[in-house]
Scaffold this motif. Structure first.
Motif, PDB file in Angstrom:
ATOM      1  N   GLN A  66       0.662  -1.212  -0.030  1.00  0.00           N
ATOM      2  CA  GLN A  66      -0.030  -0.065   0.005  1.00  0.00           C
ATOM      3  C   GLN A  66       0.963   1.246  -0.082  1.00  0.00           C
ATOM      4  OE1 GLN A  66      -2.986   0.145   3.172  1.00  0.00           O
ATOM      5  NE2 GLN A  66      -3.424  -2.195   2.935  1.00  0.00           N
ATOM      6  N   ASP A  67       1.847   1.245   0.942  1.00  0.00           N
ATOM      7  CA  ASP A  67       2.793   2.405   0.949  1.00  0.00           C
ATOM      8  C   ASP A  67       3.295   2.753  -0.596  1.00  0.00           C
ATOM      9  OD1 ASP A  67       4.114   4.459   2.337  1.00  0.00           O
ATOM     10  OD2 ASP A  67       5.914   3.173   2.278  1.00  0.00           O
ATOM     11  N   ILE A  68       4.014   1.536  -1.111  1.00  0.00           N
ATOM     12  CA  ILE A  68       4.588   1.929  -2.197  1.00  0.00           C
ATOM     13  C   ILE A  68       3.840   2.365  -3.294  1.00  0.00           C
ATOM     14  CG2 ILE A  68       5.668   0.568  -4.090  1.00  0.00           C
ATOM     15  CD1 ILE A  68       7.093  -1.346  -2.011  1.00  0.00           C
ATOM     16  N   PHE A  69       2.651   1.656  -3.144  1.00  0.00           N
ATOM     17  CA  PHE A  69       1.652   2.060  -4.569  1.00  0.00           C
ATOM     18  C   PHE A  69       1.164   3.747  -4.185  1.00  0.00           C
ATOM     19  CE2 PHE A  69      -2.739   2.472  -5.730  1.00  0.00           C
ATOM     20  CZ  PHE A  69      -2.640   2.173  -7.237  1.00  0.00           C
ATOM     21  N   LEU A  70       0.733   3.892  -2.900  1.00  0.00           N
ATOM     22  CA  LEU A  70       0.360   5.284  -2.864  1.00  0.00           C
ATOM     23  C   LEU A  70       1.358   6.487  -2.959  1.00  0.00           C
ATOM     24  CD1 LEU A  70      -1.745   4.818   0.370  1.00  0.00           C
ATOM     25  CD2 LEU A  70      -2.641   5.066  -1.893  1.00  0.00           C
ATOM     26  N   ARG A  71       2.620   6.015  -2.717  1.00  0.00           N
ATOM     27  CA  ARG A  71       3.516   7.077  -2.583  1.00  0.00           C
ATOM     28  C   ARG A  71       3.951   7.231  -4.305  1.00  0.00           C
ATOM     29  NH1 ARG A  71       8.353   5.040   1.125  1.00  0.00           N
ATOM     30  NH2 ARG A  71       9.627   6.732   0.003  1.00  0.00           N
ATOM     31  N   CYS A  72       3.946   6.125  -4.936  1.00  0.00           N
ATOM     32  CA  CYS A  72       4.132   6.340  -6.579  1.00  0.00           C
ATOM     33  C   CYS A  72       3.001   6.921  -7.237  1.00  0.00           C
ATOM     34  CB  CYS A  72       4.356   5.012  -7.406  1.00  0.00           C
ATOM     35  SG  CYS A  72       6.012   4.144  -6.752  1.00  0.00           S
ATOM     36  N   ARG A  73       1.766   6.610  -6.765  1.00  0.00           N
ATOM     37  CA  ARG A  73       0.579   6.967  -7.646  1.00  0.00           C
ATOM     38  C   ARG A  73      -0.225   8.446  -7.085  1.00  0.00           C
ATOM     39  NH1 ARG A  73       1.878   4.596 -11.628  1.00  0.00           N
ATOM     40  NH2 ARG A  73       1.311   3.136 -12.385  1.00  0.00           N
ATOM     41  N   LEU A  74      -0.032   8.411  -5.721  1.00  0.00           N
ATOM     42  CA  LEU A  74      -0.674   9.812  -5.084  1.00  0.00           C
ATOM     43  C   LEU A  74       0.328  10.659  -5.065  1.00  0.00           C
ATOM     44  CD1 LEU A  74      -3.340   8.374  -3.026  1.00  0.00           C
ATOM     45  CD2 LEU A  74      -3.536   9.211  -5.086  1.00  0.00           C
ATOM     46  N   ARG A 115       9.489   9.092  -7.183  1.00  0.00           N
ATOM     47  CA  ARG A 115       9.720   8.426  -8.031  1.00  0.00           C
ATOM     48  C   ARG A 115      10.088   7.089  -7.716  1.00  0.00           C
ATOM     49  NH1 ARG A 115      14.794  12.092 -10.640  1.00  0.00           N
ATOM     50  NH2 ARG A 115      15.474  11.385  -8.508  1.00  0.00           N
ATOM     51  N   GLN A 116      10.063   5.889  -8.420  1.00  0.00           N
ATOM     52  CA  GLN A 116      10.283   4.715  -8.112  1.00  0.00           C
ATOM     53  C   GLN A 116      11.811   4.327  -7.620  1.00  0.00           C
ATOM     54  OE1 GLN A 116       8.761   2.037 -11.053  1.00  0.00           O
ATOM     55  NE2 GLN A 116       6.783   2.591 -10.861  1.00  0.00           N
ATOM     56  N   LYS A 117      12.708   4.971  -8.332  1.00  0.00           N
ATOM     57  CA  LYS A 117      14.039   4.836  -7.997  1.00  0.00           C
ATOM     58  C   LYS A 117      14.403   5.080  -6.669  1.00  0.00           C
ATOM     59  CE  LYS A 117      16.541   8.387 -10.050  1.00  0.00           C
ATOM     60  NZ  LYS A 117      17.536   8.578 -11.100  1.00  0.00           N
ATOM     61  N   ASP A 118      13.717   6.270  -6.288  1.00  0.00           N
ATOM     62  CA  ASP A 118      13.974   6.903  -4.693  1.00  0.00           C
ATOM     63  C   ASP A 118      13.442   5.929  -3.678  1.00  0.00           C
ATOM     64  OD1 ASP A 118      15.065   8.914  -5.924  1.00  0.00           O
ATOM     65  OD2 ASP A 118      13.399  10.198  -5.951  1.00  0.00           O
ATOM     66  N   ILE A 119      11.946   5.584  -4.102  1.00  0.00           N
ATOM     67  CA  ILE A 119      11.572   4.651  -3.145  1.00  0.00           C
ATOM     68  C   ILE A 119      12.268   3.461  -3.086  1.00  0.00           C
ATOM     69  CG2 ILE A 119       9.353   2.987  -2.745  1.00  0.00           C
ATOM     70  CD1 ILE A 119       7.723   5.466  -4.280  1.00  0.00           C
ATOM     71  N   ALA A 120      12.944   2.661  -4.052  1.00  0.00           N
ATOM     72  CA  ALA A 120      13.577   1.621  -4.151  1.00  0.00           C
ATOM     73  C   ALA A 120      14.817   1.761  -3.475  1.00  0.00           C
ATOM     74  CB  ALA A 120      14.172   1.112  -5.549  1.00  0.00           C
ATOM     75  N   GLU A 171      15.279   4.012  -0.788  1.00  0.00           N
ATOM     76  CA  GLU A 171      14.897   3.873   0.563  1.00  0.00           C
ATOM     77  C   GLU A 171      14.516   2.746   1.254  1.00  0.00           C
ATOM     78  OE1 GLU A 171      11.099   5.990   2.967  1.00  0.00           O
ATOM     79  OE2 GLU A 171      11.981   7.178   1.145  1.00  0.00           O
ATOM     80  N   LEU A 172      13.640   1.798   0.263  1.00  0.00           N
ATOM     81  CA  LEU A 172      13.528   0.406   0.925  1.00  0.00           C
ATOM     82  C   LEU A 172      14.362  -0.727   0.777  1.00  0.00           C
ATOM     83  CD1 LEU A 172       9.836   0.540   0.095  1.00  0.00           C
ATOM     84  CD2 LEU A 172      10.901   0.871   2.216  1.00  0.00           C
ATOM     85  N   GLY A 173      15.573  -0.142  -0.003  1.00  0.00           N
ATOM     86  CA  GLY A 173      16.652  -1.433  -0.146  1.00  0.00           C
ATOM     87  C   GLY A 173      15.878  -2.271  -1.410  1.00  0.00           C
ATOM     88  N   LEU A 174      15.276  -1.908  -2.358  1.00  0.00           N
ATOM     89  CA  LEU A 174      14.722  -2.895  -3.340  1.00  0.00           C
ATOM     90  C   LEU A 174      15.190  -2.369  -4.457  1.00  0.00           C
ATOM     91  CD1 LEU A 174      11.136  -3.224  -1.984  1.00  0.00           C
ATOM     92  CD2 LEU A 174      12.922  -4.852  -1.841  1.00  0.00           C
ATOM     93  N   SER A 175      14.945  -3.180  -5.424  1.00  0.00           N
ATOM     94  CA  SER A 175      15.416  -2.965  -6.864  1.00  0.00           C
ATOM     95  C   SER A 175      14.241  -2.006  -7.355  1.00  0.00           C
ATOM     96  CB  SER A 175      15.668  -3.991  -7.664  1.00  0.00           C
ATOM     97  OG  SER A 175      14.422  -4.643  -7.987  1.00  0.00           O
ATOM     98  N   PRO A 176      14.459  -1.255  -8.112  1.00  0.00           N
ATOM     99  CA  PRO A 176      13.356  -0.395  -9.039  1.00  0.00           C
ATOM    100  C   PRO A 176      12.434  -1.304  -9.695  1.00  0.00           C
ATOM    101  CG  PRO A 176      15.660   0.937  -9.352  1.00  0.00           C
ATOM    102  CD  PRO A 176      15.684  -0.579  -8.600  1.00  0.00           C
ATOM    103  N   ALA A 177      12.890  -2.358 -10.255  1.00  0.00           N
ATOM    104  CA  ALA A 177      11.966  -3.338 -10.875  1.00  0.00           C
ATOM    105  C   ALA A 177      11.018  -4.093  -9.996  1.00  0.00           C
ATOM    106  CB  ALA A 177      12.972  -4.296 -11.500  1.00  0.00           C
TER     107      ALA A 177
END
Length: 176
Positions: free
Chosen positions: A129-137, A141-146, A148-154
């Motif tokens: 939910q957090d990832i989706f809402l941060r990207c869509r609302l 940027r997905q790379k910034d969230i990635a 921060e969370l230690g995940l790949s942009p993919a």
């Protein structure tokens, strides 16, 4: 029409309104010029009598109700003069006036669809939910969230697509 004062004030007012309904309807009709509007005025007057009656019974109920009906008629006219009379079936007119032709049924359907989307979103994990809402609302940027969370942009893109798919499925179910 003299009634004993054992009745509540609102009941006295309603009794007067009903007893001389035709007279009060004619009074409203003189002002608003339409039967349906005059009926609306009487209904609004009855509601005012029930919701906010005076603390004491007026000495002359007929005059009091007549004044209420007249005032309600004038209020009705004032309110409806501000409204833009439009044939909402004509798209050219609504486009010119920048009005969206939304009726109650469409509004209700949209609200139900939104509720289903919210349910689909709530069925996801808090992280998704957090990832989706941060990207869509929040338009992050997905790379910034990635980062921060230690995940790949993919992976972030995959989560967004998965949650979006669940929301689209919820919308599709409401359209059937």
């Amino acid at each position: 029409m003299s009634l004993p004062h054992q009745y509540p004030v609102c009941e006295l007012l309603i009794r007067e309104l009903v007893a001389r309904r035709k007279l009060h309807l004619c009074e409203a009709l003189k002002v608003v010029k339409q039967r349906e509007a005059a009926e609306d005025v009487l209904q609004n007057t009855a509601l005012k009598c029930m919701i906010k009656p005076p603390s004491q019974a007026p000495s002359n109920l007929k005059c009091y109700i007549s004044k209420m009906v007249r005032n309600a008629s004038i209020d009705y006219l004032r309110k409806h003069k501000r409204e833009l009379p439009t044939d909402f079936d004509d798209e050219a007119v609504t486009g010119w006036a920048e009005i969206t032709p939304i009726c109650g049924r469409v509004h209700l359907e949209d609200k139900q669809t939104l509720c289903e989307v919210i349910k689909a979103l709530c069925a996801q994990s808090a992280r998704k939910q957090d990832i989706f809402l941060r990207c869509r609302l929040k338009d992050e940027r997905q790379k910034d969230i990635a980062a921060e969370l230690g995940l790949s942009p993919a992976r972030i893109n995959g989560v967004v697509k998965q949650v979006e798919g669940a929301c689209n499925a919820a919308i599709a179910c409401t359209e059937m």
